[in-house]
Design a protein around this motif. Structure first.
Motif, PDB file in Angstrom:
ATOM      1  N   MET A  81       0.831  -1.207   0.000  1.00 29.68           N
ATOM      2  CA  MET A  81       0.000   0.000   0.000  1.00 29.68           C
ATOM      3  C   MET A  81       0.868   1.260   0.000  1.00 29.68           C
ATOM      4  N   LEU A  82       1.943   1.262   0.775  1.00 27.21           N
ATOM      5  CA  LEU A  82       2.853   2.403   0.795  1.00 27.21           C
ATOM      6  C   LEU A  82       3.597   2.542  -0.525  1.00 27.21           C
ATOM      7  N   ARG A  83       3.945   1.423  -1.155  1.00 25.32           N
ATOM      8  CA  ARG A  83       4.626   1.473  -2.453  1.00 25.32           C
ATOM      9  C   ARG A  83       3.700   2.087  -3.512  1.00 25.32           C
ATOM     10  N   ASN A  84       2.436   1.677  -3.507  1.00 25.27           N
ATOM     11  CA  ASN A  84       1.482   2.258  -4.458  1.00 25.27           C
ATOM     12  C   ASN A  84       1.240   3.727  -4.162  1.00 25.27           C
ATOM     13  N   GLY A  85       1.248   4.099  -2.894  1.00 25.22           N
ATOM     14  CA  GLY A  85       1.121   5.513  -2.545  1.00 25.22           C
ATOM     15  C   GLY A  85       2.291   6.329  -3.063  1.00 25.22           C
ATOM     16  N   SER A  86       3.475   5.724  -3.079  1.00 28.53           N
ATOM     17  CA  SER A  86       4.649   6.411  -3.628  1.00 28.53           C
ATOM     18  C   SER A  86       4.510   6.622  -5.135  1.00 28.53           C
ATOM     19  N   TRP A  87       3.986   5.601  -5.840  1.00 30.38           N
ATOM     20  CA  TRP A  87       3.778   5.753  -7.283  1.00 30.38           C
ATOM     21  C   TRP A  87       2.710   6.803  -7.572  1.00 30.38           C
ATOM     22  N   GLU A  88       1.701   6.860  -6.724  1.00 29.40           N
ATOM     23  CA  GLU A  88       0.664   7.885  -6.873  1.00 29.40           C
ATOM     24  C   GLU A  88       1.269   9.281  -6.731  1.00 29.40           C
ATOM     25  N   ALA A  89       2.055   9.479  -5.690  1.00 32.94           N
ATOM     26  CA  ALA A  89       2.687  10.781  -5.463  1.00 32.94           C
ATOM     27  C   ALA A  89       3.659  11.130  -6.584  1.00 32.94           C
ATOM     28  N   PHE A  90       4.376  10.127  -7.099  1.00 33.64           N
ATOM     29  CA  PHE A  90       5.309  10.355  -8.201  1.00 33.64           C
ATOM     30  C   PHE A  90       4.570  10.798  -9.459  1.00 33.64           C
TER      31      PHE A  90
END
Length: 116
Positions: A85-94
């Motif tokens: 979930m945190l990894r996907n949140g990072s891709w979202e922010a990117f």
């Protein structure tokens, strides 16, 4: 984990309206570039719109997939789900960051061309 659905709907409407405004901004810049005989930078806001929609898509995927998975997960699976979930949140922010940079780059180039 519970989803606060009214806030997610407000976020979705905001992202959609902002994406539409970036597209319209790109079309306006396209028409204005004919006045100064320049080309191609009208595509920057359109590309930024695509990255913004990618970031929003990642957000909704993360919210709807992982909220359901976290509410039904075994305690042994929680760590892996939280990491994903945190990894996907990072891709979202990117994706949203790249959208902002591309849009700013296009408007900066246009400002430089027109301020001469």
């Amino acid at each position: 984990m519970r989803i606060n659905l009214p806030y997610e709907i407000i976020f979705a409407v905001g992202i959609i309206l902002f994406s539409i405004s970036l597209y319209i901004y790109g079309l306006i810049i396209k028409r204005l570039l004919t006045l100064i005989q320049k080309r191609i930078i009208w595509i920057f806001p359109v590309i930024a719109m695509i990255f913004l929609l990618y970031g929003a898509g990642m957000h909704f995927y993360t919210i709807f997939y992982y909220s359901d998975a976290l509410s039904h997960a075994d305690p042994a699976d929680l760590f892996n789900l939280i990491i994903c979930m945190l990894r996907n949140g990072s891709w979202e922010a990117f994706g949203i960051l790249i959208a902002g940079i591309i849009s700013l780059l296009g408007s900066g180039i246009y400002y430089r061309w027109t301020s001469r």
